[in-house]
Design a protein around this motif. Structure first.
Motif, PDB file in Angstrom:
ATOM      1  N   ALA A 137       0.810  -1.219   0.000  1.00 39.63           N
ATOM      2  CA  ALA A 137       0.000   0.000   0.000  1.00 39.63           C
ATOM      3  C   ALA A 137       0.847   1.273   0.000  1.00 39.63           C
ATOM      4  O   ALA A 137       0.322   2.364  -0.223  1.00 39.63           O
ATOM      5  N   ASN A 138       2.144   1.155   0.225  1.00 37.31           N
ATOM      6  CA  ASN A 138       3.006   2.331   0.320  1.00 37.31           C
ATOM      7  C   ASN A 138       3.505   2.728  -1.070  1.00 37.31           C
ATOM      8  O   ASN A 138       4.638   2.457  -1.458  1.00 37.31           O
ATOM      9  N   THR A 139       2.648   3.406  -1.807  1.00 34.40           N
ATOM     10  CA  THR A 139       2.996   3.795  -3.168  1.00 34.40           C
ATOM     11  C   THR A 139       4.055   4.896  -3.193  1.00 34.40           C
ATOM     12  O   THR A 139       4.813   4.997  -4.159  1.00 34.40           O
ATOM     13  N   ALA A 140       4.137   5.702  -2.143  1.00 36.57           N
ATOM     14  CA  ALA A 140       5.195   6.726  -2.082  1.00 36.57           C
ATOM     15  C   ALA A 140       6.562   6.056  -2.002  1.00 36.57           C
ATOM     16  O   ALA A 140       7.512   6.473  -2.679  1.00 36.57           O
ATOM     17  N   ALA A 141       6.685   4.996  -1.192  1.00 35.43           N
ATOM     18  CA  ALA A 141       7.950   4.257  -1.109  1.00 35.43           C
ATOM     19  C   ALA A 141       8.248   3.559  -2.430  1.00 35.43           C
ATOM     20  O   ALA A 141       9.397   3.506  -2.868  1.00 35.43           O
ATOM     21  N   GLN A 142       7.216   3.028  -3.073  1.00 34.51           N
ATOM     22  CA  GLN A 142       7.406   2.387  -4.370  1.00 34.51           C
ATOM     23  C   GLN A 142       8.004   3.378  -5.361  1.00 34.51           C
ATOM     24  O   GLN A 142       9.002   3.083  -6.028  1.00 34.51           O
ATOM     25  N   LEU A 143       7.426   4.560  -5.455  1.00 35.78           N
ATOM     26  CA  LEU A 143       7.915   5.573  -6.385  1.00 35.78           C
ATOM     27  C   LEU A 143       9.340   5.995  -6.028  1.00 35.78           C
ATOM     28  O   LEU A 143      10.204   6.087  -6.900  1.00 35.78           O
ATOM     29  N   ARG A 157       4.440 -13.048   0.439  1.00 33.23           N
ATOM     30  CA  ARG A 157       3.112 -13.081   1.052  1.00 33.23           C
ATOM     31  C   ARG A 157       3.201 -13.282   2.560  1.00 33.23           C
ATOM     32  O   ARG A 157       3.999 -14.060   3.046  1.00 33.23           O
ATOM     33  N   HIS A 158       2.359 -12.541   3.275  1.00 34.63           N
ATOM     34  CA  HIS A 158       2.274 -12.604   4.738  1.00 34.63           C
ATOM     35  C   HIS A 158       3.662 -12.585   5.379  1.00 34.63           C
ATOM     36  O   HIS A 158       3.979 -13.405   6.232  1.00 34.63           O
ATOM     37  N   HIS A 159       4.440 -11.624   4.977  1.00 31.54           N
ATOM     38  CA  HIS A 159       5.840 -11.489   5.395  1.00 31.54           C
ATOM     39  C   HIS A 159       5.993 -10.967   6.814  1.00 31.54           C
ATOM     40  O   HIS A 159       6.866 -11.409   7.550  1.00 31.54           O
ATOM     41  N   VAL A 160       5.178  -9.992   7.198  1.00 32.00           N
ATOM     42  CA  VAL A 160       5.298  -9.393   8.530  1.00 32.00           C
ATOM     43  C   VAL A 160       3.931  -9.295   9.191  1.00 32.00           C
ATOM     44  O   VAL A 160       2.902  -9.251   8.526  1.00 32.00           O
ATOM     45  N   ARG A 161       3.964  -9.258  10.510  1.00 31.61           N
ATOM     46  CA  ARG A 161       2.737  -9.086  11.282  1.00 31.61           C
ATOM     47  C   ARG A 161       2.845  -7.760  12.022  1.00 31.61           C
ATOM     48  O   ARG A 161       3.741  -7.559  12.829  1.00 31.61           O
ATOM     49  N   ALA A 162       1.939  -6.865  11.728  1.00 29.05           N
ATOM     50  CA  ALA A 162       1.901  -5.560  12.391  1.00 29.05           C
ATOM     51  C   ALA A 162       0.445  -5.148  12.563  1.00 29.05           C
ATOM     52  O   ALA A 162      -0.399  -5.460  11.726  1.00 29.05           O
ATOM     53  N   ARG A 163       0.187  -4.474  13.648  1.00 24.51           N
ATOM     54  CA  ARG A 163      -1.163  -4.005  13.965  1.00 24.51           C
ATOM     55  C   ARG A 163      -2.177  -5.156  13.981  1.00 24.51           C
ATOM     56  O   ARG A 163      -3.314  -5.012  13.537  1.00 24.51           O
ATOM     57  N   GLY A 164      -1.709  -6.318  14.435  1.00 23.34           N
ATOM     58  CA  GLY A 164      -2.587  -7.458  14.619  1.00 23.34           C
ATOM     59  C   GLY A 164      -2.968  -8.220  13.369  1.00 23.34           C
ATOM     60  O   GLY A 164      -3.844  -9.077  13.409  1.00 23.34           O
ATOM     61  N   THR A 165      -2.302  -7.939  12.249  1.00 20.71           N
ATOM     62  CA  THR A 165      -2.647  -8.638  11.020  1.00 20.71           C
ATOM     63  C   THR A 165      -1.391  -8.935  10.203  1.00 20.71           C
ATOM     64  O   THR A 165      -0.384  -8.248  10.332  1.00 20.71           O
ATOM     65  N   TRP A 166      -1.485  -9.946   9.349  1.00 21.55           N
ATOM     66  CA  TRP A 166      -0.375 -10.271   8.455  1.00 21.55           C
ATOM     67  C   TRP A 166      -0.404  -9.347   7.260  1.00 21.55           C
ATOM     68  O   TRP A 166      -1.469  -8.963   6.783  1.00 21.55           O
ATOM     69  N   ARG A 167       0.792  -9.004   6.792  1.00 26.07           N
ATOM     70  CA  ARG A 167       0.913  -8.096   5.655  1.00 26.07           C
ATOM     71  C   ARG A 167       1.966  -8.612   4.699  1.00 26.07           C
ATOM     72  O   ARG A 167       3.013  -9.105   5.113  1.00 26.07           O
ATOM     73  N   ASP A 168       1.701  -8.487   3.411  1.00 29.38           N
ATOM     74  CA  ASP A 168       2.693  -8.830   2.394  1.00 29.38           C
ATOM     75  C   ASP A 168       3.781  -7.753   2.359  1.00 29.38           C
ATOM     76  O   ASP A 168       3.589  -6.648   2.858  1.00 29.38           O
TER      77      ASP A 168
END
Length: 185
Positions: A137-143, A157-168
């Protein structure tokens, strides 16, 4: 201990000190600044520990971790933090991590910061590969990564867990031989 100080046109990287705790907490403790980072906002005490560990790492031989304060070129107060962690098993490869105070977003500083970290990694540390992960979701970092000369490699996929959920995580990298055209920092 190898003291690090690198200057670019707009930014400077220097070793973190105990005096940087509040400035680093303004990044690591801010819910907006950490929204896309792979951890929940940190307490001031946790940031004190991070700074202490960074100062210890600066004395290590061989040095594998560089935690550097990011400042504007003509100032000394930190506006962010840059991390470069050299892989112990593959010492020519390092992972970068970045964080800036939200009041400095949207000015192209992220791109300049990535270029400065790449210059340090390739020119000074003689690394072959520098890579970093970002939230999809961090398109600013992508750019910033793409403009700085990094290549998008793929998704974990599901690389890190932050704010209680898995994130790619989306991985970007730069190689020393591809970096030639991006030396102007």
């Amino acid at each position: 201990m190898r003291h690090v100080e690198i200057s670019g046109k707009r930014l400077r990287l220097r070793e973190v000190t105990a005096a940087d705790v509040d400035a680093m907490h303004a990044v690591y403790g801010d819910p907006t600044a950490t929204e896309h980072l792979p951890f929940d906002p940190r307490t001031r005490e946790e940031v004190e520990e991070i700074v202490a560990e960074a100062m210890d790492a600066a004395r290590a031989e061989p040095r594998r971790l560089y935690v550097l304060a990011v400042t504007e070129a003509d100032r000394d107060d930190a506006i962010g933090v840059a991390r470069l962690r050299i892989d112990a098993d593959h010492p020519h490869s390092a992972e970068l991590g970045l964080g800036l105070r939200p009041d400095h977003w949207g000015r192209g500083i992220g791109t300049d910061l990535i270029r400065l970290v790449l210059a340090f990694g390739f020119r000074d540390l003689r690394l072959h590969r520098v890579w970093g992960a970002r939230s999809p979701a961090n398109t600013a970092a992508q750019l910033a990564m793409l403009v700085a000369g990094m290549v998008e490699e793929g998704r974990i996929r599901h690389h890190v867990r932050a704010r209680g959920t898995w994130r790619d995580s989306v991985i970007h990298s730069a190689l020393e031989d591809e970096w030639e055209g991006y030396r102007d920092v």
